[in-house]
Design a protein around this motif. Sequence first.
Motif, short mmCIF file in Angstrom:
data_model
loop_
_atom_site.label_atom_id
_atom_site.label_comp_id
_atom_site.label_asym_id
_atom_site.label_seq_id
_atom_site.Cartn_x
_atom_site.Cartn_y
_atom_site.Cartn_z
N ARG A 112 0.83 -1.20 0.00
CA ARG A 112 0.00 0.00 0.00
C ARG A 112 0.86 1.25 0.00
NH1 ARG A 112 -4.11 1.83 -2.01
NH2 ARG A 112 -5.13 -0.15 -1.47
N TRP A 113 1.89 1.28 0.83
CA TRP A 113 2.82 2.41 0.89
C TRP A 113 3.44 2.67 -0.48
CZ3 TRP A 113 4.49 6.00 4.45
CH2 TRP A 113 5.73 6.63 4.20
N GLN A 114 3.92 1.61 -1.11
CA GLN A 114 4.58 1.76 -2.40
C GLN A 114 3.61 2.25 -3.47
OE1 GLN A 114 6.15 -2.18 -2.83
NE2 GLN A 114 7.90 -1.79 -1.47
N ARG A 115 2.37 1.76 -3.44
CA ARG A 115 1.39 2.19 -4.43
C ARG A 115 1.05 3.67 -4.25
NH1 ARG A 115 -2.54 -0.41 -7.73
NH2 ARG A 115 -4.30 0.97 -8.19
N GLN A 116 0.90 4.11 -3.00
CA GLN A 116 0.59 5.51 -2.74
C GLN A 116 1.71 6.42 -3.25
OE1 GLN A 116 -0.06 5.13 1.48
NE2 GLN A 116 -2.28 5.37 1.25
N GLY A 159 -0.21 8.50 5.96
CA GLY A 159 0.70 7.55 5.34
C GLY A 159 1.42 8.03 4.10
N GLY A 160 1.58 7.09 3.15
CA GLY A 160 2.31 7.41 1.93
C GLY A 160 1.64 8.47 1.09
N TYR A 161 0.32 8.55 1.15
CA TYR A 161 -0.40 9.59 0.41
C TYR A 161 0.02 10.97 0.91
CZ TYR A 161 -4.35 12.49 -1.14
OH TYR A 161 -5.14 13.49 -1.68
N GLY A 162 0.03 11.14 2.22
CA GLY A 162 0.42 12.43 2.79
C GLY A 162 1.86 12.79 2.47
N ILE A 163 2.75 11.82 2.58
CA ILE A 163 4.16 12.05 2.26
C ILE A 163 4.31 12.48 0.81
CG2 ILE A 163 6.39 10.92 1.97
CD1 ILE A 163 5.76 11.50 4.87
N ALA A 164 3.59 11.77 -0.09
CA ALA A 164 3.68 12.08 -1.51
C ALA A 164 3.17 13.47 -1.82
CB ALA A 164 2.91 11.04 -2.31
#
Length: 231
Positions: A112-116, A159-164
């Motif tokens: 999930r992290w990688q996809r985001q 998560g990764g969405y916010g980081i991105a």
Amino acid sequence: MSGRLLENRVILITGATGALGSVAARAAADAGATVVLLGRKVRRLEALYDALKARGAAEPALYPLDLAGAGEDDYAELAATLQRELGGLHGLIHAAAELGHLAPLAQVEAVRWQRQLQVNLTAPFLLTRAVLELMRASGGGRVIFVGDSAVAEGKPFWGGYGIAKLGLASLAALFNAEAGSFGLHAEVYTPGPMRSPVRLCAYPGEELDCLPSPDTHAEPLLRLLAPATPR
């Protein structure tokens, strides 16, 4: 604002059938642009194509592509197709987004992290890089990354969405520093809360009808896409 502000310009929109992407597509098409609609689902792209044609727009182009699985070769092929079929590129809106579910970092699976990160940050980087030469040949261009007002540095559960999304500001600044000399301008457009599937996923108990319509962003996006010197 001129009704044909984007006459003879080619505008590529990722996530074209989404809430903000479809608004951008209609606005750009109404302003005279040839719009390239990029998304995952062919039927939804075809429906948007039909809607734009019914408005009297220039012939749109469809480009089905799943950003979660796309790599450098896919973006190089896209750039080559834009050059061959449309002669260049003048504007790019990165409206595609992948949120998933909000969760503590301890519960976020690696896939999930990688996809985001892939959809929300890596894909915008790879795609923009792939079309830089097209934009240079066109005299520059406008690249619009879409931010999210809900995320902030250190805000939990995004998560990764916010980081991105936070990373997009640095990405835009780098492109401006390295490619601004030939007329490219990149920036992050943060629309704020609006009625959209991403908002519903993040705030499932919220009354979407109380939020602004994505249509309110048509004019601001057009201003960002406009050439530096009106034609």
